[in-house]
Write a protein that holds these residues in place. Structure first.
Motif, short mmCIF file in Angstrom:
data_model
loop_
_atom_site.label_atom_id
_atom_site.label_comp_id
_atom_site.label_asym_id
_atom_site.label_seq_id
_atom_site.Cartn_x
_atom_site.Cartn_y
_atom_site.Cartn_z
N ASP A 247 0.85 -1.20 0.00
CA ASP A 247 0.00 0.00 0.00
C ASP A 247 0.88 1.25 0.00
O ASP A 247 1.92 1.30 0.66
N THR A 248 0.46 2.26 -0.73
CA THR A 248 1.22 3.50 -0.82
C THR A 248 0.63 4.60 0.05
O THR A 248 1.22 5.67 0.18
N ILE B 177 6.29 6.90 10.42
CA ILE B 177 6.34 7.96 9.42
C ILE B 177 6.11 9.30 10.11
O ILE B 177 5.41 9.36 11.13
N ARG B 178 6.72 10.35 9.59
CA ARG B 178 6.52 11.70 10.12
C ARG B 178 5.51 12.42 9.24
O ARG B 178 5.65 12.47 8.02
N ALA B 179 4.48 12.98 9.85
CA ALA B 179 3.48 13.76 9.12
C ALA B 179 4.10 15.08 8.67
O ALA B 179 4.70 15.80 9.47
N LEU B 180 3.97 15.39 7.39
CA LEU B 180 4.44 16.68 6.87
C LEU B 180 3.33 17.73 6.87
O LEU B 180 3.60 18.92 6.73
N ASP C 280 7.22 8.84 -1.51
CA ASP C 280 7.14 9.91 -2.52
C ASP C 280 6.54 9.31 -3.78
O ASP C 280 6.89 8.18 -4.18
N MET C 281 5.62 10.05 -4.41
CA MET C 281 4.96 9.56 -5.63
C MET C 281 4.87 10.67 -6.66
O MET C 281 4.57 11.82 -6.33
N LYS D 208 4.70 13.83 -1.40
CA LYS D 208 5.85 13.39 -0.62
C LYS D 208 5.38 12.48 0.51
O LYS D 208 4.27 12.65 1.02
N ALA D 209 6.23 11.55 0.89
CA ALA D 209 5.93 10.70 2.04
C ALA D 209 5.62 11.58 3.25
O ALA D 209 6.36 12.52 3.53
#
Length: 93
Positions: free
Chosen positions: A11-12, A40-43, A56-57, A78-79
């Motif tokens: 899953d992305t 994961i860090r929330a941006l 990142d996509m 971005k991730a």
């Protein structure tokens, strides 16, 4: 504490399951099929029930949620960013 869930490691995006996620927060996501956790860090701020990008996509890439193709990227993501209708569209129309 689990902040996001996803079904499969491929899953992305993952779905927020708690309220009040703010940019800069360190978050934990649970991969249900593997019973594993990732961080994961929330941006950006992410509302409950909305998606966070796990990588990142680029425009045109396929988005996977719950192991299923749910659409394509229409603006770079971005991730850690909020993934929603402003950067993802269905492939149905």
């Amino acid at each position: 504490m689990i902040h996001f869930v996803l079904h499969e490691a491929k899953d992305t995006v993952a779905v927020a399951v708690v309220e009040g996620i703010k940019a800069g927060a360190e978050l934990t996501a649970w991969i249900m099929d593997d019973d594993k956790q990732i961080s994961i860090r929330a941006l950006q701020d992410i509302p409950i029930g909305h998606k966070i990008a796990l990588k990142d996509m680029a425009v045109g890439e396929t988005i996977y949620k719950y192991g299923t193709d749910i659409g394509k990227v229409v603006a770079p993501i971005k991730a850690g960013e909020h993934a929603h209708v402003h950067n993802i569209k269905t492939k149905r129309w």
